[in-house]
Design a protein around this motif. Structure first.
Motif, PDB file in Angstrom:
ATOM      1  N   CYS A  15       0.830  -1.216   0.000  1.00  0.00           N
ATOM      2  CA  CYS A  15       0.000   0.000   0.000  1.00  0.00           C
ATOM      3  C   CYS A  15       0.860   1.259   0.000  1.00  0.00           C
ATOM      4  O   CYS A  15       0.423   2.317  -0.433  1.00  0.00           O
ATOM      5  CB  CYS A  15      -0.974   0.005   1.164  1.00  0.00           C
ATOM      6  N   GLY A  16       2.092   1.145   0.497  1.00  0.00           N
ATOM      7  CA  GLY A  16       2.993   2.291   0.463  1.00  0.00           C
ATOM      8  C   GLY A  16       2.779   3.266   1.602  1.00  0.00           C
ATOM      9  O   GLY A  16       3.319   4.360   1.599  1.00  0.00           O
ATOM     10  N   MET A  17       1.979   2.886   2.577  1.00  0.00           N
ATOM     11  CA  MET A  17       1.662   3.845   3.634  1.00  0.00           C
ATOM     12  C   MET A  17       2.783   3.938   4.676  1.00  0.00           C
ATOM     13  O   MET A  17       3.063   5.019   5.189  1.00  0.00           O
ATOM     14  CB  MET A  17       0.352   3.449   4.310  1.00  0.00           C
ATOM     15  N   CYS A  18       3.418   2.829   5.013  1.00  0.00           N
ATOM     16  CA  CYS A  18       4.437   2.914   6.059  1.00  0.00           C
ATOM     17  C   CYS A  18       5.638   3.691   5.529  1.00  0.00           C
ATOM     18  O   CYS A  18       5.980   3.617   4.363  1.00  0.00           O
ATOM     19  CB  CYS A  18       4.834   1.543   6.588  1.00  0.00           C
ATOM     20  N   SER A  19       6.236   4.446   6.420  1.00  0.00           N
ATOM     21  CA  SER A  19       7.229   5.410   5.968  1.00  0.00           C
ATOM     22  C   SER A  19       8.065   5.839   7.155  1.00  0.00           C
ATOM     23  O   SER A  19       7.585   6.609   7.975  1.00  0.00           O
ATOM     24  CB  SER A  19       6.506   6.630   5.392  1.00  0.00           C
ATOM     25  N   MET A  20       9.255   5.324   7.265  1.00  0.00           N
ATOM     26  CA  MET A  20      10.119   5.817   8.339  1.00  0.00           C
ATOM     27  C   MET A  20      11.585   5.533   8.023  1.00  0.00           C
ATOM     28  O   MET A  20      11.902   4.579   7.329  1.00  0.00           O
ATOM     29  CB  MET A  20       9.710   5.198   9.685  1.00  0.00           C
TER      30      MET A  20
END
Lengths: 253, 659, 262
Positions: free
Chosen positions: A63-68
């Protein structure tokens, strides 16, 4: 395993943030990185403290939502892996892990590790589409597309829009993201009709959103969890040059 | 009658065509005067928003994620069915229709399914025109594969990311309309209530997830495309944010909820690793084309493998039970999902499960690698093998994969008629959120087809029909000043205040997990009367405890993921009870709903004849050939059951056999 | 495209960088080849210099000079704009960022560029404006009866200064460094690079940079060797003799040995 976490905490967009340290015990090696954060958050909630806010959804890398930023790497040090697919077995007992939000002018922090990536949507809205009205399509097999062309388009289309490329780029550039969409659509016969318009609009939207320029470092390619190649940037550069020339002469004429 | 399916007259294959010629239209110049509210931006919502906006309607679209591109449709791996018959293997609209009805265990509505099959080809055309990079052959034509128990190759795919590519196709069309100002997009907005004015759905109440602002939106109709409720089981293959709240709020406002007990358990997921797990990951069903499913024949062997004292590769051939091939020789490893899942459960219940928890079976590629070579297998499944390796640390090329069934899709949903309109006028429901097309079990590669069919090819007609019927005078008449909005907003606020005020000791996540334990063990792969009755009692107790002891930290006016979860869990609990009630009511086994009391045994003639094996699901078509529709009757009241009788004109009831 | 439009978009700036870079790379290569004539008889390079200054129409020389000047200015202006914009695009840095791919050369383009720029200014003053060493203007040479400058002697004399030579070699090393990223990058920016060609072009760029470095650096090195008593690769002792006791006014004619003419 035992871990020491150093996490960026920021109440909201208007407050300055800072790092805070947390100790965590009993983390299973089979847990994913985000499950490790779930454990931390449950402990924080227990103590009545505010849990670490982070974006996540599908937890299967699509989904590409996680981001860190994890220890200075977008999505962590494993290649071709999103943060949600990163597992704790890649860390050692006693490790200190630094976790930060994506940093770029175009991705302002909203809270803790959550950033606002609507600038990416803006790029797609400007030109990341093929104008195809519902109901107006011809038969799908009427225009054959060579396997190589379709495969190349698919390689570029694999982008999940997570923003790791921007986060990893020392210039905060969105060239890999934009290049991937331009390459995907401009490579296909269906996308030919508006390819000039597309590339010009996409580049202008990218610039207007405050993303930086490409200096051919190649960090984006390294950070990309879907292994999108710098080729897409070269393709966008080429298409942009040709489109500029064509649009110059069509205006002049 | 409240639950009238409004199926058009005429022969099955002409219903949709005739219906389209008869329904009301809205003049292109007048369309901009109508405001359509769409909740959800996945395949159904995104496609509907784009299509309606293209036609000229004013559209507002809402999603809880940071971008419409993240909707969970994106995670579908395998493919999308269409009866194009490009492979010349005898496919047709009728065959796709028939397979879907049969696969749904004769619990879906014929007319809807036929329409789905009818427009399936248009979907592929549409997607290709948008630039969806489907797999192709060297000659440049589209490639197909056989999928999920189908005997024709009708599945179109884009590597293992078909859902992603289809969603991005819809997202790009939606984005174009946003860019043109025809759609106003609201990211990070969660719908918390639907507003009815004079019985018609005329708006929604949302919470802005960034600043916590409660907002009212009024429109001329509302479309819910909010996905399924798989997270009622806590662990599922759904995204973390997937929830039943929007659908459940509509239910509480009077919309019928149909067949909530129909949940699909997907056979090929990665087994649970332990307590800290937050979700289950699906391995594409396409793996079953080349992988062979087995469990050890001997319990002792299984125990040794579980304890790590034996490598699965060392189990001799004659000590392996390739149970799908044994039980279902003609379909083998490609048996439909409900059948395969149950067979895995049986092997594990028999003490022959593997994985540390004993809940797992093998999916083995040894023979395929021997036959085709590692390179071919890598080309076909390389990305899936990599994903498996990333998650488990095992290499599927050398060690067989471990799989176990997990909740994946929910066939039940809000009740809709042929027009995809619920019993509340002006409230349309599309995609996984409705109940319409899959009956009691969904075939592989059919969910994408349904979402896009609803969004691109059904709603643009039927929404126009509703708006046209209401007339131009009604356009934009309802505003957010209406008292109904006032009431709905204060209800929403009251709930949020309540959640924040309890300040108990247990986190929403913990309650969610406990709910999942109940629903999975008592309303999961196998259900029985006693268990379901107990589940209802347990859920009621849990719910009471939740409202007394939940601890939600943080404030209402900021990003507060705890508050978001708490609200969703609260609805999941109410919903979980409803699901169990439905499962209890349905005294039969069908598709994803397996009641242990209702299975074929040695005493049945059909088993004696050799057509079926004992243990197969036993339907009772005469008693339960209906859609079970539940209506909310008030807080803590037992909901009322309504029935839509299923009438089959073209397909005759038959017992499914995949032997 | 208007001159301002040229800098409007990020990609246009990259094109400017690439195209001006290409022009400058071409010039550098030509310049190096010209210089290498120093290893022939003095007459060769002097005739070449005479050709450039007197036989070639002056308009051509000036057009070339202006093109080069404009290229340098545009190269610098877009570089400065890019640096400013890129800093703005990433206002906050990470606690610790691990760079994986970005080469050191790529990350130090702005510094290598600046030092090379400083060198170019000095170099122009030195050899073109000839304001550093007054002897330069007075080094004369006779080409078939026409009075001309003795470029050969200027080069050898110029590099007899250890400091000058060291700066020159350092600048060439940085230029090599600059080109090892720049030449390959140029192809990327103009869109002529893909996964297969990337490695090849990276290698080519490095090889090209090294070639440029070697071609330029060999001249000061041999001049120094010859000047300070090493083997006479260039006619250092003749030049030293002619210039050692110069009165500061009269034209100097170095008396090259007869053999040097052929």
């Amino acid at each position: 395993m035992k871990l020491h976490l150093k996490i960026w905490r920021q109440k909201n967009a208007n407050n300055p943030g800072g790092f805070e340290g947390y100790d965590l015990d009993d983390v299973s090696e089979d847990s994913s990185f985000l499950e490790m954060l779930d454990i931390l958050n449950e402990q924080l909630v227990d103590k009545g403290q505010s849990p670490v806010a982070f974006d996540h959804d599908c937890r299967e890398g699509i989904c590409g939502m996680c981001s860190m930023m994890i220890n200075g790497h977008a999505h962590g040090p494993e290649k071709a892996t999103t943060a949600c697919q990163l597992h704790m077995r890649h860390f050692k007992d006693g490790d200190t892990i630094t976790i930060e939000p994506w940093r770029a002018k175009a991705f302002p922090v909203q809270k803790d590790l959550i950033v606002d990536r609507t600038a990416f949507d803006g790029i797609i809205q400007a030109g990341g589409f093929i104008t195809a009205r519902t109901g107006s399509a011809q038969d799908a097999n009427l225009t054959p597309i060579g396997k190589e062309v379709a495969d190349k388009a698919m390689d570029a289309a694999a982008c999940i829009g997570c923003g790791a490329c921007v986060a990893a780029c020392p210039n905060g550039s969105a060239m890999l993201f934009s290049g991937a969409k331009v390459t995907h659509l401009n490579s296909l016969p269906q996308g030919k009709a508006e390819r000039d318009r597309r590339v010009l609009s996409v580049v202008h939207a990218m610039d207007d959103a405050g993303f930086g320029n490409c200096t051919n470092y190649g960090e984006c390619q390294e950070a990309c969890p879907k292994e999108i190649k710098l080729d897409v940037i070269a393709k966008m550069n080429r298409d942009y040059a040709l489109a500029s020339v064509r649009s110059f002469f069509s205006k002049a004429g | 009658m409240e639950f009238n399916a409004n199926i058009p007259e005429g022969p099955l294959d002409q219903k949709w065509t005739k219906h389209k010629t008869k329904i009301k239209l809205v003049n292109p110049a007048n369309r901009r005067k109508y405001h359509v509210i769409i909740v959800g931006s996945g395949l159904a919502g995104g496609a509907a928003a784009a299509s309606l906006a293209e036609m000229g309607y004013n559209v507002s679209c809402f999603c809880y994620q940071d971008s419409p591109r993240r909707a969970h449709s994106i995670a579908a791996q395998g493919g999308i069915n269409a009866s194009k018959n490009y492979q010349n293997d005898g496919d047709s609209t009728f065959r796709l229709f028939y397979d879907t009805v049969k696969g749904g265990d004769f619990r879906s509505r014929e007319a809807n399914v036929y329409r789905l099959a009818e427009v399936s080809g248009n979907i592929i055309d549409q997607c290709v025109a948008q630039g969806v990079p489907f797999a192709r052959e060297y000659g440049g034509l589209l490639a197909n594969r056989s999928f999920g128990g189908a005997q024709v190759s009708r599945t179109f795919y884009a590597r293992g990311q078909t859902g992603q590519q289809l969603l991005l196709g819809a997202y790009q069309q939606l984005s174009r309309q946003i860019g043109l100002g025809q759609v106003k997009m609201y990211n990070r907005h969660e719908m918390l209530d639907v507003v009815l004015v004079d019985g018609h759905a005329k708006g929604i109440i949302t919470r802005n997830l960034v600043d916590g602002k409660i907002e009212r939106f009024a429109g001329d109709c509302v479309i819910l495309a909010t996905g399924g409720y798989g997270n009622a089981f806590f662990l599922s293959t759904n995204a973390q944010g997937c929830n039943v709240t929007a659908a459940f709020r509509a239910y509480r406002r009077g919309a019928g909820f149909a067949n909530p007990c129909y949940t699909q358990i997907h056979p090929t997921c990665i087994p649970v690793h332990g307590d800290q797990q937050s979700k289950l990951t699906l391995m594409s069903e396409s793996l079953r084309n080349d992988g062979r499913v087995w469990a050890p024949k001997d319990r002792e062997t299984a125990k040794k493998i579980r304890e790590g004292k034996m490598h699965p590769g060392d189990v001799p051939e004659d000590e392996r039970d390739y149970y799908l091939e044994r039980k279902y020789p003609s379909f083998g490893n490609l048996a439909p999902r409900d059948i395969s899942s149950r067979a895995a459960k049986e092997a594990c219940d028999d003490g022959r499960g593997i994985a540390s928890t004993g809940l797992g079976v093998f999916l083995d590629f040894r023979d395929a690698i021997q036959r085709f070579g590692k390179d071919t297998i890598a080309e076909r499944y390389g990305n899936l093998f990599d994903m498996y390796n990333r998650i488990t640390g095992d290499d599927p090329y050398t060690t067989p994969m471990m799989i176990y069934p997990a909740v994946h899709y929910t066939m039940g949903g809000l009740w809709v008629d042929y027009n995809l309109e619920s019993n509340l006028p002006g409230l349309f429901v599309a995609g996984e959120a409705n109940f319409s097309d899959h009956g009691a079990n969904r075939l592989g590669a059919s969910a994408l087809m349904q979402g896009l069919a609803d969004g691109y090819f059904v709603l643009p007609y039927t929404v126009g029909n509703y708006l046209g019927t209401q007339g131009l005078a009604a356009a934009g008449k309802v505003t957010t000043d209406a008292p109904e909005f006032e009431q709905a907003e204060s209800d929403v606020r009251a709930k949020i205040d309540k959640l924040l005020s309890i300040q108990g000791t247990e986190s929403p996540r913990s309650f969610h997990k406990r709910l999942g334990d109940i629903t999975w063990s008592k309303c999961g792969m196998a259900r029985d009367k006693a268990g379901l009755e107990q589940a209802i009692v347990e859920i009621q107790a849990l719910k009471k405890e939740f409202w007394e002891n939940v601890k939600v930290v943080g404030d209402a006016n900021e990003i507060n993921q705890e508050l978001e979860r708490a609200g969703r869990v609260a609805d999941f609990m109410d919903f979980g009870e409803l699901m169990c009630r439905d499962a209890l009511m349905r005294e039969e086994s069908c598709g994803g709903h397996f009641r242990v009391e209702h299975q074929y045994t040695e005493e049945d003639e059909i088993v004696q004849s050799g057509y079926l094996s004992p243990g197969e699901a036993k339907r009772h078509d005469d008693e339960f050939g209906f859609v079970g529709i539940w209506k909310f009757e008030g807080e803590d009241q037992v909901p009322s059951l309504h029935k839509e009788m299923l009438e089959y004109e073209e397909v005759k009831f038959a017992t499914r056999s995949y032997k | 495209m208007s001159p301002i439009g040229l800098f409007r978009t990020s990609l246009a700036k990259k094109f400017v960088m690439a195209i001006t870079g290409l022009i400058l790379v071409g010039f550098v290569l030509g310049h190096m080849l010209g210089n290498l004539q120093v290893f022939g008889p003095p007459e060769a390079i002097n005739k070449y210099a005479y050709f450039l200054h007197h036989i070639l129409p002056w308009e051509v020389l000036w057009v070339v000079r202006i093109v080069l000047l404009v290229a340098v200015v545009l190269h610098i202006v877009s570089a400065v704009l890019l640096v400013i914009e890129n800093r703005k695009a990433r206002p906050e840095t990470y606690e610790d960022q691990q760079l994986i791919q970005a080469s050191f050369a790529a990350r130090t383009m702005k510094y290598s560029g600046l030092i090379v720029l400083a060198f170019i200014i000095f170099h122009l003053l030195h050899f073109t404006v000839q304001s550093i060493d007054p002897a330069f203007r007075n080094l004369r040479f006779d080409i078939d009866g026409k009075d001309s400058q003795d470029a050969y002697a200027m080069i050898v004399l110029g590099f007899s200064n250890v400091g000058v030579s060291a700066f020159y070699i350092l600048a060439m090393a940085l230029l090599c460094w600059h080109l090892s990223h720049g030449v390959s990058s140029m192809f990327q920016s103009l869109g002529f690079r893909n996964e297969i060609w990337r490695t090849r072009l990276n290698r080519f760029a490095l090889a090209f940079g090294l070639l440029i470095f070697a071609g330029f650096a060999i001249i000061p090195i041999t001049s120094l060797i010859s000047w300070y008593g090493g083997p006479d690769i260039v006619y250092a002792s003749e030049i030293r003799q002619a210039t050692e006791n110069w009165d500061g006014e009269t034209p100097i004619y170095v008396s090259y040995p007869e053999s040097a003419k052929h």
